[in-house]
Write a protein that holds these residues in place. Structure first.
Motif, PDB file in Angstrom:
ATOM      1  N   TRP A 215       0.846  -1.187   0.000  1.00  0.00           N
ATOM      2  CA  TRP A 215       0.000   0.000   0.000  1.00  0.00           C
ATOM      3  C   TRP A 215       0.886   1.245   0.000  1.00  0.00           C
ATOM      4  CZ3 TRP A 215      -5.072  -1.152  -0.426  1.00  0.00           C
ATOM      5  CH2 TRP A 215      -5.492  -2.425  -0.022  1.00  0.00           C
ATOM      6  N   ILE A 216       0.390   2.302  -0.590  1.00  0.00           N
ATOM      7  CA  ILE A 216       1.029   3.603  -0.411  1.00  0.00           C
ATOM      8  C   ILE A 216       0.574   4.082   0.968  1.00  0.00           C
ATOM      9  CG2 ILE A 216       1.196   5.984  -1.221  1.00  0.00           C
ATOM     10  CD1 ILE A 216       0.396   4.924  -4.012  1.00  0.00           C
ATOM     11  N   ARG A 217       1.531   4.424   1.803  1.00  0.00           N
ATOM     12  CA  ARG A 217       1.177   4.780   3.189  1.00  0.00           C
ATOM     13  C   ARG A 217       1.660   6.182   3.521  1.00  0.00           C
ATOM     14  NH1 ARG A 217       0.377  -0.484   5.977  1.00  0.00           N
ATOM     15  NH2 ARG A 217       1.161  -2.099   4.593  1.00  0.00           N
ATOM     16  N   GLY A 218       0.989   6.769   4.467  1.00  0.00           N
ATOM     17  CA  GLY A 218       1.406   8.101   4.894  1.00  0.00           C
ATOM     18  C   GLY A 218       0.419   8.631   5.912  1.00  0.00           C
ATOM     19  N   CYS A 219       0.322   9.953   5.963  1.00  0.00           N
ATOM     20  CA  CYS A 219      -0.569  10.591   6.933  1.00  0.00           C
ATOM     21  C   CYS A 219      -1.628  11.411   6.219  1.00  0.00           C
ATOM     22  CB  CYS A 219       0.230  11.553   7.829  1.00  0.00           C
ATOM     23  SG  CYS A 219       1.426  10.674   8.812  1.00  0.00           S
ATOM     24  N   TRP A 220      -2.778  11.542   6.834  1.00  0.00           N
ATOM     25  CA  TRP A 220      -3.827  12.369   6.250  1.00  0.00           C
ATOM     26  C   TRP A 220      -4.180  13.494   7.209  1.00  0.00           C
ATOM     27  CZ3 TRP A 220      -8.481  12.859   8.847  1.00  0.00           C
ATOM     28  CH2 TRP A 220      -8.807  11.859   9.778  1.00  0.00           C
ATOM     29  N   SER A 221      -4.655  14.568   6.604  1.00  0.00           N
ATOM     30  CA  SER A 221      -5.211  15.640   7.433  1.00  0.00           C
ATOM     31  C   SER A 221      -6.412  16.200   6.693  1.00  0.00           C
ATOM     32  CB  SER A 221      -4.181  16.734   7.695  1.00  0.00           C
ATOM     33  OG  SER A 221      -3.966  17.482   6.525  1.00  0.00           O
ATOM     34  N   ASP A 222      -7.339  16.736   7.446  1.00  0.00           N
ATOM     35  CA  ASP A 222      -8.528  17.302   6.791  1.00  0.00           C
ATOM     36  C   ASP A 222      -8.806  18.697   7.319  1.00  0.00           C
ATOM     37  OD1 ASP A 222     -11.191  15.578   8.672  1.00  0.00           O
ATOM     38  OD2 ASP A 222      -9.396  16.661   9.315  1.00  0.00           O
ATOM     39  N   GLY A 223      -9.558  19.411   6.525  1.00  0.00           N
ATOM     40  CA  GLY A 223      -9.929  20.776   6.915  1.00  0.00           C
ATOM     41  C   GLY A 223     -11.350  21.021   6.489  1.00  0.00           C
ATOM     42  N   ASP A 224     -11.632  22.235   6.175  1.00  0.00           N
ATOM     43  CA  ASP A 224     -13.010  22.607   5.841  1.00  0.00           C
ATOM     44  C   ASP A 224     -13.346  22.144   4.422  1.00  0.00           C
ATOM     45  OD1 ASP A 224     -14.809  25.776   5.498  1.00  0.00           O
ATOM     46  OD2 ASP A 224     -15.505  23.745   5.955  1.00  0.00           O
ATOM     47  N   GLY A 225     -13.886  20.957   4.334  1.00  0.00           N
ATOM     48  CA  GLY A 225     -14.324  20.436   3.040  1.00  0.00           C
ATOM     49  C   GLY A 225     -13.231  19.761   2.220  1.00  0.00           C
TER      50      GLY A 225
ATOM     51  N   LEU B 281      -9.590  16.966   2.115  1.00  0.00           N
ATOM     52  CA  LEU B 281      -8.756  15.941   2.755  1.00  0.00           C
ATOM     53  C   LEU B 281      -7.444  15.909   1.996  1.00  0.00           C
ATOM     54  CD1 LEU B 281      -8.682  13.252   4.629  1.00  0.00           C
ATOM     55  CD2 LEU B 281      -9.206  12.072   2.523  1.00  0.00           C
ATOM     56  N   GLN B 282      -6.337  15.836   2.723  1.00  0.00           N
ATOM     57  CA  GLN B 282      -5.038  15.761   2.059  1.00  0.00           C
ATOM     58  C   GLN B 282      -4.284  14.522   2.529  1.00  0.00           C
ATOM     59  OE1 GLN B 282      -3.433  19.728   3.012  1.00  0.00           O
ATOM     60  NE2 GLN B 282      -3.498  20.160   0.827  1.00  0.00           N
TER      61      GLN B 282
ATOM     62  N   THR C 198      -4.956  15.732  -2.970  1.00  0.00           N
ATOM     63  CA  THR C 198      -5.942  16.553  -2.252  1.00  0.00           C
ATOM     64  C   THR C 198      -7.320  16.193  -2.767  1.00  0.00           C
ATOM     65  OG1 THR C 198      -4.368  18.369  -2.048  1.00  0.00           O
ATOM     66  CG2 THR C 198      -6.687  18.902  -1.725  1.00  0.00           C
ATOM     67  N   PHE C 199      -8.248  16.025  -1.861  1.00  0.00           N
ATOM     68  CA  PHE C 199      -9.626  15.694  -2.233  1.00  0.00           C
ATOM     69  C   PHE C 199     -10.566  16.774  -1.704  1.00  0.00           C
ATOM     70  CE2 PHE C 199      -8.845  11.240  -3.296  1.00  0.00           C
ATOM     71  CZ  PHE C 199      -7.752  10.904  -2.512  1.00  0.00           C
ATOM     72  N   GLN C 200     -11.684  16.915  -2.404  1.00  0.00           N
ATOM     73  CA  GLN C 200     -12.781  17.726  -1.863  1.00  0.00           C
ATOM     74  C   GLN C 200     -13.832  16.769  -1.312  1.00  0.00           C
ATOM     75  OE1 GLN C 200     -12.567  21.058  -1.827  1.00  0.00           O
ATOM     76  NE2 GLN C 200     -10.607  20.777  -2.852  1.00  0.00           N
ATOM     77  N   PHE C 201     -14.339  17.067  -0.144  1.00  0.00           N
ATOM     78  CA  PHE C 201     -15.433  16.279   0.416  1.00  0.00           C
ATOM     79  C   PHE C 201     -16.750  16.760  -0.163  1.00  0.00           C
ATOM     80  CE2 PHE C 201     -14.315  13.274   3.530  1.00  0.00           C
ATOM     81  CZ  PHE C 201     -13.233  13.714   4.273  1.00  0.00           C
ATOM     82  N   SER C 202     -17.687  15.851  -0.370  1.00  0.00           N
ATOM     83  CA  SER C 202     -19.054  16.281  -0.670  1.00  0.00           C
ATOM     84  C   SER C 202     -19.651  16.805   0.633  1.00  0.00           C
ATOM     85  CB  SER C 202     -19.877  15.101  -1.192  1.00  0.00           C
ATOM     86  OG  SER C 202     -19.955  14.096  -0.187  1.00  0.00           O
ATOM     87  N   ASP C 203     -20.801  17.444   0.531  1.00  0.00           N
ATOM     88  CA  ASP C 203     -21.411  18.044   1.726  1.00  0.00           C
ATOM     89  C   ASP C 203     -21.671  17.005   2.819  1.00  0.00           C
ATOM     90  OD1 ASP C 203     -23.442  20.399  -0.183  1.00  0.00           O
ATOM     91  OD2 ASP C 203     -21.383  20.484   0.575  1.00  0.00           O
ATOM     92  N   ASP C 204     -22.071  15.815   2.395  1.00  0.00           N
ATOM     93  CA  ASP C 204     -22.384  14.798   3.400  1.00  0.00           C
ATOM     94  C   ASP C 204     -21.156  13.953   3.767  1.00  0.00           C
ATOM     95  OD1 ASP C 204     -24.080  12.533   1.051  1.00  0.00           O
ATOM     96  OD2 ASP C 204     -22.051  13.328   1.128  1.00  0.00           O
ATOM     97  N   LYS C 205     -20.013  14.326   3.241  1.00  0.00           N
ATOM     98  CA  LYS C 205     -18.734  13.644   3.520  1.00  0.00           C
ATOM     99  C   LYS C 205     -18.728  12.185   3.079  1.00  0.00           C
ATOM    100  CE  LYS C 205     -16.473  16.624   6.612  1.00  0.00           C
ATOM    101  NZ  LYS C 205     -15.367  16.794   7.490  1.00  0.00           N
TER     102      LYS C 205
ATOM    103  N   SER D 104      -9.337  16.763  -8.287  1.00  0.00           N
ATOM    104  CA  SER D 104      -9.490  17.807  -9.302  1.00  0.00           C
ATOM    105  C   SER D 104      -9.708  17.175 -10.671  1.00  0.00           C
ATOM    106  CB  SER D 104      -8.258  18.710  -9.317  1.00  0.00           C
ATOM    107  OG  SER D 104      -7.114  17.911  -9.546  1.00  0.00           O
ATOM    108  N   GLY D 105      -9.235  15.948 -10.844  1.00  0.00           N
ATOM    109  CA  GLY D 105      -9.448  15.232 -12.096  1.00  0.00           C
ATOM    110  C   GLY D 105     -10.795  14.544 -12.153  1.00  0.00           C
TER     111      GLY D 105
END
Lengths: 287, 358
Positions: B257-267, B269-270, B281-288, B294-295
């Motif tokens: 697996w590709i492993r690492g750390c994640w962090s999230d903020g307002d809407g 996830l990185q 980097t991901f964007q969350f939908s409103d209901d998460k 971006s692709g």
């Protein structure tokens, strides 16, 4: 003992195609293939409809080993070309929460849906396979040259199931007994089934009437294909009635197998609704 | 760890079934279990502890179960010439020690296992059973502690014993191979991935290929593309002409697996790799429930499907270990762990004033 290679082998294919356009696949793809090539190559073939991992039409065929490679290569070439020439529209993946997605429309796969009804008894399994080959031939005449929809297949299943039950009154009584707890006394029985019956009642009664006419031999032209179709099963079960003397043969088990395999062949998902319609019709007819 | 309910069924029986063999010790390592293992031993097995027949050790360090590390610890604690590993849910059968001794008298340059070379015929419940000379265990560096999760550590160990020149002999008699059956979920529930699991997202690529993103509570992640080999074959008619045998139904497209750390903020996830580089980097939908890149790639949260989640968490463990086993085999690795295996502090019997460093 020595190993003898099989002379024939069964192959199972699934052609994923939008359900609303199954008529196109059947009439422009499968029937011409069957008439122009398949018949010279396979001994028997069975077609069925399904919706597992996407909507598809399944082709089961028995091919002599000597022709296997040529057949498989031509099958793939023919249907790949067909799918490029007559692509169906895409369908929405229903399987978002699963690990893998549905097969997309216009894809071909093998050995996923191994539709080949079997009934374990001393009569040759081969005979039973031939019944389903004959059922396919009859089914293609019933389904006709136009586009299909789910209600066409449901209607066909209804007619055939009703005919099996009307033709075998003892079996019908056993069937009703099994259904009764589900439909008469269950608290959680869906109200929409009752509504669906009420809305469709006149058509269902017409179907009942048609079936009674078929059984009595009064067959109008439009009902001839269905009459021929049910004859495939009735002839088979009648000739097997003599096996009743054999201890382990249970006629009702065979009829149950036929009933449910018809539903599988026609890709009927909502079997409970079908059972409910049959139940109400038979009760009305005082079975 | 936390399997005293199994040990209660097997340990006393195993001791009693082998009492006739004099020079034998049963070594139990309490791997920081939170159940009543110690209380049960005090209540039921003190006489065996006093006689030296049962050696009880405990370690207070691990927060979750590590299969290879725990096996290495307990093997290092075993003082005999021959070590027999028996899982807590396994019955040794009557006269097992005698059977093992007789085998090593005849064939000292060998090991006993339940895992065949080509085909595994024994049920999964007994695949952990293995007997070897202690000196051979040290020679190959024990179980591969790179393998953190569940599965294939036993396969890898016996592969390396074989590569070290020892003959593999199957434990043939069913009288020694009885076990308590239990589910795969039960096997892996103490694993770090289960304890630490937060959420799972899936991106569908093909009917036989999907990308999985596991997010864990400690802010780590695992990302990888899974392929189902059977379904892939189903989409190729040519495999009806010439069938290809498939060893494993599911595989990762990469070694791990590709492993690492994640962090999230307002809407958003990185994901960051372990060297600090931003991976995605991901964007969350409103209901998460949906992550989008971006692709326009979409990842759907797997919810309300505990069966699938459990299976995939198990897969997460197993696949890393399996790939590592395959790697060790390809590289013909014999000795691993660089001399550091089964390291930790243990305490004998029921006190914690005299640490023993392993």
């Amino acid at each position: 003992m020595k190993v003898h290679p099989l002379k024939n082998e069964w192959y199972f294919f699934s052609i994923y195609y939008a359900a609303a356009q199954w008529g196109t696949l059947l009439n422009k793809g499968i029937k011409p293939f069957s008439e122009n090539y398949g018949r010279n190559c396979w001994s028997r073939s069975i077609i069925h409809f399904g919706s597992n991992r996407g909507n598809y039409i399944g082709i089961t065929c028995e091919v002599p080993n000597a022709k296997k490679e040529a057949f498989l290569n031509y099958f793939e070439e023919y249907f790949s070309t067909f799918l490029m020439k007559y692509p169906s529209r895409a369908e929405v993946n229903q399987n978002k929460m699963e690990l893998y997605m549905d097969f997309p429309a216009n894809s071909l796969c093998h050995s996923l849906h191994n539709f080949l009804p079997e009934f374990n008894h001393t009569f040759e399994q081969e005979d039973y396979h031939t019944v389903w080959h004959d059922s396919t031939t009859a089914m293609l005449k019933v389904l006709g040259p136009t586009e299909l929809d789910g209600s066409d297949l449901f209607t066909a299943a209804l007619y055939l199931n009703l005919l099996i039950l009307l033709f075998n009154p003892d079996f019908a009584k056993t069937y009703l007994k099994k259904c009764s707890p589900k439909f008469e006394t269950a608290f959680d029985f869906p109200a929409e089934y009752v509504t669906a019956f009420r809305v469709s009642e006149s058509l269902l009664l017409e179907a009942m009437n048609d079936c009674k006419n078929i059984l009595q031999g009064t067959i109008i032209d439009s009902l001839r294909p269905i009459a021929d179709w049910i004859a495939v099963f009735n002839n088979f079960t009648l000739t097997r009635a003599s096996y009743i003397e054999v201890e382990d043969f249970k006629e009702h088990d065979l009829l149950t197998n036929v009933l449910f395999s018809i539903r599988q062949q026609l890709g009927i998902n909502n079997q409970t609704l079908l059972d409910y319609f049959l139940y109400r019709l038979l009760v009305k007819a005082s079975y | 760890m936390n399997r005293t309910y199994h040990l209660k069924e097997t340990l006393i029986k195993n001791i009693e079934d082998n009492l006739e063999y004099e020079d034998l010790e049963h070594v139990v390592l309490n791997y920081n279990s939170k159940d009543d293992l110690e209380e049960w031993i005090v209540e039921n097995l003190l006489h065996y502890v006093a006689s030296g027949r049962l050696k009880y050790y405990k370690t207070l360090e691990p927060s979750s179960f590590n299969m290879t590390h725990s096996k290495n610890m307990v093997c290092k604690l075993a003082m005999g010439d021959i070590v027999c590993l028996i899982d807590a849910d396994n019955f040794s059968g009557q006269g097992y020690a005698k059977y093992v001794n007789e085998h090593f008298q005849r064939m000292p340059v060998s090991f006993l296992t339940t895992i065949g070379i080509r085909k595994v015929k024994n049920p999964i419940d007994v695949l952990g059973r293995v007997c070897f000379m202690k000196k051979d265990f040290i020679r190959v560096g024990g179980f591969d502690e790179f393998m953190k999760g569940y599965g294939f550590d036993d396969y890898d160990f016996v592969n390396r014993l074989g590569l070290a020149g020892l003959s593999r002999k199957l434990i043939a008699s069913q009288r020694y191979l009885s076990a308590i059956s239990h589910s795969k979920e039960e096997r892996s529930e103490n694993m770090p991935v289960h304890i630490n699991f937060q959420s799972l997202f899936v991106r569908h690529i093909l009917p036989f290929k999907s990308e999985l993103l596991f997010l864990f509570k400690d802010n780590t992640f695992s990302l990888g593309i899974v392929v189902n080999n059977y379904t892939r074959q189903l989409m190729r008619i040519k495999y009806l002409i010439k069938r290809r045998s498939i060893r494993y139904s599911d595989k990762l497209t990469k070694d791990d697996w590709i492993r690492g750390c994640w962090s999230d903020g307002d809407g958003y996830l990185q994901l960051f790799l372990n060297d600090g580089r931003l991976l995605k980097t991901f964007q969350f939908s409103d209901d998460k429930r949906i992550l989008s890149t971006s692709g326009l790639k979409k990842y759907f949260a797997v919810e309300n499907n505990s069966t699938l989640i459990t299976q995939l968490l198990l897969f997460h463990s197993v696949i890393s270990n399996r790939n590592r086993m395959e790697f060790n085999l390809r590289q013909k690795k014999v000795k691993l762990n660089d001399g550091k295996f089964g390291v930790g502090t243990v305490y004998r019997n029921f006190e914690t004033s005299t640490p023993i460093s392993l």
